[in-house]
Scaffold this motif. Sequence first.
Motif, PDB file in Angstrom:
ATOM      1  N   VAL A 563     -19.217  82.186 -56.783  1.00 28.81           N
ATOM      2  CA  VAL A 563     -19.334  83.570 -57.223  1.00 28.81           C
ATOM      3  C   VAL A 563     -20.758  83.897 -57.649  1.00 28.81           C
ATOM      4  O   VAL A 563     -21.258  84.998 -57.434  1.00 28.81           O
ATOM      5  CB  VAL A 563     -18.348  83.845 -58.378  1.00 28.81           C
ATOM      6  N   GLY A 564     -21.446  82.900 -58.245  1.00 36.06           N
ATOM      7  CA  GLY A 564     -22.828  83.139 -58.631  1.00 36.06           C
ATOM      8  C   GLY A 564     -23.706  83.442 -57.438  1.00 36.06           C
ATOM      9  O   GLY A 564     -24.566  84.335 -57.486  1.00 36.06           O
ATOM     10  N   HIS A 565     -23.505  82.732 -56.312  1.00 36.44           N
ATOM     11  CA  HIS A 565     -24.273  83.016 -55.100  1.00 36.44           C
ATOM     12  C   HIS A 565     -23.941  84.402 -54.557  1.00 36.44           C
ATOM     13  O   HIS A 565     -24.833  85.130 -54.110  1.00 36.44           O
ATOM     14  CB  HIS A 565     -23.964  81.953 -54.044  1.00 36.44           C
ATOM     15  N   LEU A 566     -22.659  84.756 -54.575  1.00 37.83           N
ATOM     16  CA  LEU A 566     -22.261  86.079 -54.100  1.00 37.83           C
ATOM     17  C   LEU A 566     -22.880  87.177 -54.962  1.00 37.83           C
ATOM     18  O   LEU A 566     -23.365  88.185 -54.447  1.00 37.83           O
ATOM     19  CB  LEU A 566     -20.742  86.202 -54.093  1.00 37.83           C
ATOM     20  N   ALA A 567     -22.845  86.964 -56.267  1.00 36.21           N
ATOM     21  CA  ALA A 567     -23.420  87.958 -57.174  1.00 36.21           C
ATOM     22  C   ALA A 567     -24.923  88.073 -56.985  1.00 36.21           C
ATOM     23  O   ALA A 567     -25.500  89.153 -57.137  1.00 36.21           O
ATOM     24  CB  ALA A 567     -23.087  87.595 -58.619  1.00 36.21           C
ATOM     25  N   GLN A 568     -25.579  86.969 -56.660  1.00 37.34           N
ATOM     26  CA  GLN A 568     -27.018  86.990 -56.441  1.00 37.34           C
ATOM     27  C   GLN A 568     -27.371  87.696 -55.136  1.00 37.34           C
ATOM     28  O   GLN A 568     -28.445  88.292 -55.011  1.00 37.34           O
ATOM     29  CB  GLN A 568     -27.545  85.553 -56.415  1.00 37.34           C
ATOM     30  N   ALA A 569     -26.469  87.664 -54.159  1.00 36.05           N
ATOM     31  CA  ALA A 569     -26.742  88.250 -52.847  1.00 36.05           C
ATOM     32  C   ALA A 569     -26.448  89.742 -52.791  1.00 36.05           C
ATOM     33  O   ALA A 569     -27.086  90.462 -52.024  1.00 36.05           O
ATOM     34  CB  ALA A 569     -25.922  87.522 -51.786  1.00 36.05           C
ATOM     35  N   LEU A 570     -25.488  90.225 -53.557  1.00 36.34           N
ATOM     36  CA  LEU A 570     -25.055  91.614 -53.431  1.00 36.34           C
ATOM     37  C   LEU A 570     -26.156  92.638 -53.717  1.00 36.34           C
ATOM     38  O   LEU A 570     -26.264  93.640 -53.002  1.00 36.34           O
ATOM     39  CB  LEU A 570     -23.841  91.861 -54.337  1.00 36.34           C
ATOM     40  N   GLU A 599     -15.733  92.785 -53.128  1.00 35.48           N
ATOM     41  CA  GLU A 599     -14.324  92.475 -53.347  1.00 35.48           C
ATOM     42  C   GLU A 599     -14.152  91.029 -53.805  1.00 35.48           C
ATOM     43  O   GLU A 599     -13.394  90.726 -54.744  1.00 35.48           O
ATOM     44  CB  GLU A 599     -13.548  92.722 -52.056  1.00 35.48           C
ATOM     45  N   ARG A 600     -14.850  90.112 -53.160  1.00 41.12           N
ATOM     46  CA  ARG A 600     -14.736  88.700 -53.524  1.00 41.12           C
ATOM     47  C   ARG A 600     -15.300  88.439 -54.918  1.00 41.12           C
ATOM     48  O   ARG A 600     -14.795  87.590 -55.659  1.00 41.12           O
ATOM     49  CB  ARG A 600     -15.442  87.846 -52.489  1.00 41.12           C
ATOM     50  N   ILE A 601     -16.346  89.163 -55.303  1.00 40.60           N
ATOM     51  CA  ILE A 601     -16.900  89.020 -56.656  1.00 40.60           C
ATOM     52  C   ILE A 601     -15.884  89.486 -57.695  1.00 40.60           C
ATOM     53  O   ILE A 601     -15.671  88.833 -58.725  1.00 40.60           O
ATOM     54  CB  ILE A 601     -18.213  89.801 -56.774  1.00 40.60           C
ATOM     55  N   CYS A 602     -15.234  90.616 -57.407  1.00 41.85           N
ATOM     56  CA  CYS A 602     -14.257  91.144 -58.362  1.00 41.85           C
ATOM     57  C   CYS A 602     -13.079  90.176 -58.551  1.00 41.85           C
ATOM     58  O   CYS A 602     -12.543  90.046 -59.661  1.00 41.85           O
ATOM     59  CB  CYS A 602     -13.738  92.508 -57.876  1.00 41.85           C
ATOM     60  N   VAL A 603     -12.705  89.504 -57.491  1.00 44.63           N
ATOM     61  CA  VAL A 603     -11.591  88.571 -57.588  1.00 44.63           C
ATOM     62  C   VAL A 603     -11.997  87.288 -58.311  1.00 44.63           C
ATOM     63  O   VAL A 603     -11.260  86.761 -59.159  1.00 44.63           O
ATOM     64  CB  VAL A 603     -11.048  88.243 -56.173  1.00 44.63           C
ATOM     65  N   GLY A 604     -13.181  86.785 -57.998  1.00 44.55           N
ATOM     66  CA  GLY A 604     -13.539  85.471 -58.498  1.00 44.55           C
ATOM     67  C   GLY A 604     -14.335  85.444 -59.785  1.00 44.55           C
ATOM     68  O   GLY A 604     -14.513  84.365 -60.375  1.00 44.55           O
ATOM     69  N   ALA A 608     -14.578  82.478 -62.928  1.00 45.33           N
ATOM     70  CA  ALA A 608     -15.868  81.804 -62.923  1.00 45.33           C
ATOM     71  C   ALA A 608     -16.570  81.904 -64.272  1.00 45.33           C
ATOM     72  O   ALA A 608     -17.441  81.075 -64.583  1.00 45.33           O
ATOM     73  CB  ALA A 608     -16.767  82.383 -61.833  1.00 45.33           C
ATOM     74  N   CYS A 609     -16.220  82.906 -65.082  1.00 44.11           N
ATOM     75  CA  CYS A 609     -16.877  83.098 -66.377  1.00 44.11           C
ATOM     76  C   CYS A 609     -16.219  82.306 -67.500  1.00 44.11           C
ATOM     77  O   CYS A 609     -16.804  82.179 -68.586  1.00 44.11           O
ATOM     78  CB  CYS A 609     -16.876  84.589 -66.752  1.00 44.11           C
ATOM     79  N   ALA A 610     -15.030  81.815 -67.288  1.00 41.08           N
ATOM     80  CA  ALA A 610     -14.298  81.140 -68.358  1.00 41.08           C
ATOM     81  C   ALA A 610     -14.949  79.799 -68.676  1.00 41.08           C
ATOM     82  O   ALA A 610     -15.257  79.004 -67.785  1.00 41.08           O
ATOM     83  CB  ALA A 610     -12.842  80.947 -67.955  1.00 41.08           C
ATOM     84  N   GLY A 611     -15.131  79.559 -69.971  1.00 41.43           N
ATOM     85  CA  GLY A 611     -15.584  78.264 -70.439  1.00 41.43           C
ATOM     86  C   GLY A 611     -17.012  77.896 -70.077  1.00 41.43           C
ATOM     87  O   GLY A 611     -17.344  76.709 -70.071  1.00 41.43           O
ATOM     88  N   LEU A 612     -17.870  78.870 -69.812  1.00 42.25           N
ATOM     89  CA  LEU A 612     -19.252  78.564 -69.466  1.00 42.25           C
ATOM     90  C   LEU A 612     -20.036  78.114 -70.689  1.00 42.25           C
ATOM     91  O   LEU A 612     -19.810  78.592 -71.803  1.00 42.25           O
ATOM     92  CB  LEU A 612     -19.935  79.797 -68.856  1.00 42.25           C
ATOM     93  N   ALA A 618     -25.705  82.787 -70.181  1.00 44.42           N
ATOM     94  CA  ALA A 618     -26.860  83.694 -70.173  1.00 44.42           C
ATOM     95  C   ALA A 618     -27.254  84.048 -68.743  1.00 44.42           C
ATOM     96  O   ALA A 618     -27.595  85.207 -68.438  1.00 44.42           O
ATOM     97  CB  ALA A 618     -28.029  83.047 -70.907  1.00 44.42           C
ATOM     98  N   ALA A 619     -27.219  83.066 -67.838  1.00 47.46           N
ATOM     99  CA  ALA A 619     -27.536  83.347 -66.438  1.00 47.46           C
ATOM    100  C   ALA A 619     -26.493  84.261 -65.817  1.00 47.46           C
ATOM    101  O   ALA A 619     -26.826  85.171 -65.041  1.00 47.46           O
ATOM    102  CB  ALA A 619     -27.632  82.043 -65.649  1.00 47.46           C
ATOM    103  N   MET A 620     -25.215  84.050 -66.150  1.00 46.10           N
ATOM    104  CA  MET A 620     -24.162  84.896 -65.606  1.00 46.10           C
ATOM    105  C   MET A 620     -24.283  86.326 -66.126  1.00 46.10           C
ATOM    106  O   MET A 620     -23.925  87.281 -65.426  1.00 46.10           O
ATOM    107  CB  MET A 620     -22.790  84.303 -65.949  1.00 46.10           C
ATOM    108  N   ARG A 621     -24.768  86.498 -67.361  1.00 42.63           N
ATOM    109  CA  ARG A 621     -24.961  87.855 -67.870  1.00 42.63           C
ATOM    110  C   ARG A 621     -25.932  88.627 -66.981  1.00 42.63           C
ATOM    111  O   ARG A 621     -25.715  89.807 -66.674  1.00 42.63           O
ATOM    112  CB  ARG A 621     -25.481  87.821 -69.302  1.00 42.63           C
ATOM    113  N   GLU A 622     -27.007  87.974 -66.554  1.00 39.34           N
ATOM    114  CA  GLU A 622     -27.956  88.635 -65.660  1.00 39.34           C
ATOM    115  C   GLU A 622     -27.298  88.982 -64.335  1.00 39.34           C
ATOM    116  O   GLU A 622     -27.540  90.064 -63.778  1.00 39.34           O
ATOM    117  CB  GLU A 622     -29.164  87.734 -65.435  1.00 39.34           C
ATOM    118  N   ARG A 623     -26.464  88.092 -63.813  1.00 41.43           N
ATOM    119  CA  ARG A 623     -25.773  88.379 -62.561  1.00 41.43           C
ATOM    120  C   ARG A 623     -24.843  89.576 -62.715  1.00 41.43           C
ATOM    121  O   ARG A 623     -24.736  90.419 -61.821  1.00 41.43           O
ATOM    122  CB  ARG A 623     -24.968  87.145 -62.130  1.00 41.43           C
ATOM    123  N   ILE A 624     -24.143  89.645 -63.852  1.00 43.42           N
ATOM    124  CA  ILE A 624     -23.228  90.764 -64.084  1.00 43.42           C
ATOM    125  C   ILE A 624     -24.005  92.074 -64.125  1.00 43.42           C
ATOM    126  O   ILE A 624     -23.570  93.098 -63.556  1.00 43.42           O
ATOM    127  CB  ILE A 624     -22.430  90.546 -65.385  1.00 43.42           C
TER     128      ILE A 624
END
Length: 808
Positions: A563-570, A599-604, A608-612, A618-624
């Motif tokens: 999901v991180g790669h997908l979020a980085q590509a969108l 669509e795949r980001i919304c599903v996954g 993917a964010c649980a228990g980080l 912090a990196a996922m916050r930037e992706r969001i």
Amino acid sequence: MTPTPVAMSPCPSPSTPSTAASTSPAARTGSPADARPEARTAGHTAAHTGAGRAPRTGGGPLLLGVRHHGPGSARGVRAALEAARPAAVLVEGPAEADALVALAGDPDMRPPVALLAHAVDDPGRAAFWPMAEFSPEWVAIRWALDRGAAVRFVDLPAAHTLAASDPTWDDGEEAAPGDGLRIDPVAELARAAGYDDAERWWEDAVELRGDGDPTAPFEALAEAMGALREAYGHGGHPRDLVREAYMRLRLRAARKEFGDAVAVVCGAWHVPALTRKTTVAADRALLKGLPKVKTEMTWVPWTHRRLARRSGYGAGIDAPGWYGHLFAAPDRPVERWMTKVAGLLRAEDHLVSPAHVIEAVRLAETLAALRGRPLPGLDETTDAVRAVLCEGSDVPLDLVRDRLVVGDVLGEVPADAPAVPLQRDLSRRRRTLRLKPEATERVLELDLRKETDGERSRLLHRLRLLGVHWGEPAAGRAGTGTFRETWRLRWEPELHVQVAEAGVWGTTVEAAATAKARSRALGATALADITTLAEQCLLAGLGEALPVVMRALADRAALDTDVGHLAQALPALARSLRYGDVRGTDTAALAEVAAGLAERICVGLPPACAGLATEAAAAMRERIDEVHRAIGLLPGAAGPTERWAGVLRRLADRDRIPGVLRGRAARLLLDEGRIPDDEAALLMSRALSPGTPPPDAAAWIDGFVGGASGGGLLLVHDERLLGLVDGWLTSVPAEAFSDVLPLLRRTFSGYEPGVRRTLGELLARGPGAGGPPDSSAGVPGFAATLDRERADAVLPLLHIVLGTEATA
């Protein structure tokens, strides 16, 4: 004259004598001529007389040992040639340049220029031979062309120079410890004369001479270099023996054709070698077995700033603008220089009068006399300019150094100079789009709705994709818009090498960029790399490359489950769709891929964010944040936006999600109006409840009001949220406060000083004056009812602003 190696070559730079550019001045080419010239005055004006004996050896050819890029040497060469009138002039330079010498006489050729040689199969392996108007070689070439004399280049061919990466050719170039030191001939002569500064000796002995015999320095230097060669041999430059063997062969061939009516202009270090009694067989033996590569050569524009660089592409001189002035000044060079400086300072609104100029000239002359110098040099004139014209300040003096001492001169070459097909196409496109190369940085504003500006944008984007960085995108007045682009343009000489390297992809800019984009798409492994490439193709208008890129994008996106790669590509895809509308590009296939990624980001994303861990969160916050902005740009964004809002709601409500992500999700929902203020306050109060560990609560606050999200202004205008944060902070136990303080400091230190000051004032008032109001009072920060009298007071000013006061 030796080549300036290209620093960005993927292979080791040619380790000819030129590769010593970062060492002592003379060590760059093994001769004083190759050392960094410091011709700091025009005492050489006596060279105008043209009188004196030609420095010949036993009635043989005229040997003029020079120092490259020295105005005094250049004047002496011109005077000596005028007196001797040789039938042929031999110049130190790559032998292949013989075919290009006629272009030096073209009216469209304007120095500084350089000979550029590059390997045909590896264009990145290249070398330059720069020449300025005040270079002795350039003066000799122009004199010969004007007088109808033959011109030959006599140094080792570039085909051998560019093959120097071959181990058999490199072996022995660097002297091993104990095998002898590289000597600086100028330093040795200066030491013998009692000077501790080699450059100062050269100026006083050669460049500042005031007698009427311009050829005397050549004879003296030849004798001095002969003594040094007897004592030191090759002086730590074994490759000079090979170069000089080739020079002797060329000299013999010229004498066979023209007799003794031959003049040689070369580094003074080489003059003794040219008079050595050797056999043709011995010289050819030294050249036997040299590595060789197929090369191409042409003239390219050069700049004064490149001449001023000591390594890489530079010629290693400090003050090309000053040297050019000395060479061009017919008389009274110091007075003319001070006048030029005064004109520059006056144009920049500095108060400079004729009296200042007179006093500055007097001070420069006085300093020269006190320092025992024949005439004022650059040091003396600079000190005088600082003291008198700049009133002791280095700020205007830096302007003088930049504009005059160095300068922004950019040379020109004829349009019919040899060039790779890609360079010719680029030149044609430049002329069509009226994009003139300039040595100074230029800001170019483009309106993409205009046809010419759109073509300019596509050309610059295509060049960047090819690795030719003539222009770089910059933030402009509409940096977030789609109809405007801002570029910073600066033409550098090495761009010719970059164009030559890009020539392997095609003969036109569009074809080459298309071919390279296809190749990158097929070789890319990261999804983000392909989406970035798709964006570049749209910006560059490479419609023929898009199908290949899109197939690679679809294949890679289908296989990538991170999901991180997908979020980085969108985000890149969303920007591409946005630019596609402006540029009239069909982006239907791109939109389909982007919708699938969203669509795949919304599903996954929630799983993917649980228990980080902290850093991963912090990196996922930037992706969001990036995905949130990107989804708003997608076509038909109502569906993806609603789906994304549901994802944010799940993130904000789940306790297993790290606090920084829950806080960010709540903030994004609040900004979009997806949750009311009351619900945002409820989420905050729950996150800051006494049962929440202080580090988790601090992370939630960081996600909600931290970063560049304008959280400080939110707290300023919503006193209820500020009260919740204040109440939680005051309740943190003393033993836990030290744990949360670093995160809180990082969060609040990102606010503007004015925002921090306002927050401090609000908190200082206390709950009674500025604390959270009663929830029944209405909207936080506003009164419960409208004050009509205060509202009506605004109307007169509003009418003035709108220009409706006459109808009010």
